[in-house]
Design an enzyme around this catalytic site. Sequence first.
Site, PDB file in Angstrom:
ATOM      1  N   CYS A  23       0.841  -1.209   0.000  1.00  0.00           N
ATOM      2  CA  CYS A  23       0.000   0.000   0.000  1.00  0.00           C
ATOM      3  C   CYS A  23       0.872   1.255   0.000  1.00  0.00           C
ATOM      4  CB  CYS A  23      -0.928  -0.015   1.208  1.00  0.00           C
ATOM      5  SG  CYS A  23      -1.942   1.461   1.336  1.00  0.00           S
ATOM      6  N   CYS A  59      -0.344   4.284   1.887  1.00  0.00           N
ATOM      7  CA  CYS A  59      -0.137   4.261   3.341  1.00  0.00           C
ATOM      8  C   CYS A  59       1.325   4.554   3.689  1.00  0.00           C
ATOM      9  CB  CYS A  59      -0.485   2.886   3.930  1.00  0.00           C
ATOM     10  SG  CYS A  59      -1.939   2.109   3.242  1.00  0.00           S
ATOM     11  N   ASP A  60       2.246   3.973   2.920  1.00  0.00           N
ATOM     12  CA  ASP A  60       3.654   3.968   3.346  1.00  0.00           C
ATOM     13  C   ASP A  60       4.579   4.936   2.602  1.00  0.00           C
ATOM     14  OD1 ASP A  60       2.800   2.038   4.996  1.00  0.00           O
ATOM     15  OD2 ASP A  60       3.923   0.380   4.113  1.00  0.00           O
TER      16      ASP A  60
END
Length: 493
Positions: free
Chosen positions: A186, A189-190
Amino acid sequence: MTRTTSGFSICVKIIFSILAVMCVAFFLNNRRWFHKKSPQSSLKIDFSTIEKKENIVPFLVIGSGPASLAAAVYGARSRIRTVVLEGNKPGGQLTGTSYVENWPGIRKIRGPELMQELQEQAARFGAIMISDSVSSVDFSKWPYTVITEEGKVLYAFSIFIGTGASARCLGIPGENEYWGKGVATCAICDAPYHKGDTVLVIGGGDSAVEEAMELSAYAQEVRMIVRTDSMRASASMIERLEGCGNIKIIYNTSLTHVNGDGNHVTSVDVINNETGETAVWEDIGGVFLAIGHLPNTKLFKGQLATTAGDYLVIEGRQQMTSQPGVFAAGDVADARYKQAGVAAGDGIKAGLDAIFWLSEMGYNRHVAEAMEPYFFDPHSDQKIEIAQINSLSEYEEYASSAKEELIVLDFYTPFCPSCMHMMPVVQWAGTKLAGKVLFLKVDASIGFDVVKKFQAPQVPHFVIIKNGNVVARSNETMDRAALYSFIKEHITL
Ligand code: NDP
């Protein structure tokens, strides 16, 4: 005589031959009937004989992606009690997507925002959202049993499965070891953790393009690793890459090993699939996998038919699985399109299929009313306490300030087994009808003046008071349904 007999036998033979031909024609036309019983016909339901269990759910939706929420909108909108088990990732895969540009009618919207809208729409129609996941199902008997991770046991009349798919992994050494320590799926997200890094995106589909673009805003360099000499992503997505100078596409290459220092990814081993040449790429800060997804069907293995690729098998143009009353749509059942819009469309079909199926099985407004006391109530664990009164003056105090339309007096004694049996039923009704009915417990062995005033001849005894007048009374030991309907018919507001 002989001639007459042979003429008759010829006639009989002709009739039999015609019948035989008709039978063969009928068989050929309706071969499906003989090979496979239609799922609808294999289950006949008499709702009046259903065991009265707690936690019945007429339409249970497992999942909360676009397919699930679309099905929930249709279920709830048709006034069928619909409960959505949202799962561990409410909103599904779209919540990890940046912008969606191909949702019909909306030019551009953030994935999480779209899912929020869908969730609110379903809830507005009355779908009950539960943040819990399924741990096991039992489709061997109906109503179907679904047990959640928090330990709820639900009995569903019909079910929609929209458990979606999970990111596929490479299965190479180091991948598991460095999962969450640089290996991820993801980027949205990261990505912020990779400021100034060189990162890899594995895959050549639309997801890979999205991941690369997300990362390009933070990383110094993004290398897209494509195993063949072409990308699978759509032309419009590939065009988007042109604006990002720090994204490089490396074809005919596969990752073979993820290396690190124990805490984080530091390098990878790669192989050129054309030449067989291997190399070690140093100074790699992150590896983002975007190599497709696998359907989340593990829970249903052995209970529902699956394809060779583990997708749920759907019957014909309907969204019914191999089990009557169990429907599915979205990535869990769609190996071909994998589009949010298609998932939502098929979710709508599944919602309608469930409505039609329930109706064909005999589920209607009257059944729903009779079963309502047994429906799953998410607030059932927040039971209200029934107030106790011991004198007429206490009663008058409650009655003068009551906002509720009805007052129900429950006369009991602590030594009466039927009264004790009724206590949880009364508490359930008090919770269920809170705001409309004020329940008061009267210990008949203490509150003599209340007993006298309301002429309670024995216990258990229930008295319904409306506008200061007694409108109904009963000495019966009642179950939930009976107590509920005894009271409900006097509620007008
Ligand atoms: P896809 O199946 O479309 O692409 C998977 C990619 O991973 C392919 O390039 C495939 O290569 C590669 N791959 C598969 N297995 C391996 C492996 N073992 N090693 C290396 N590479 C591998 O999956 P996506 O998740 O990208 O997309 C799924 C669906 O979702 C698609 O329909 C897509 O259009 C849609 N989508 C749409 C988006 C949007 O419109 N905004 C965003 C994201 C997805 P190969 O081609 O060689 O098989």
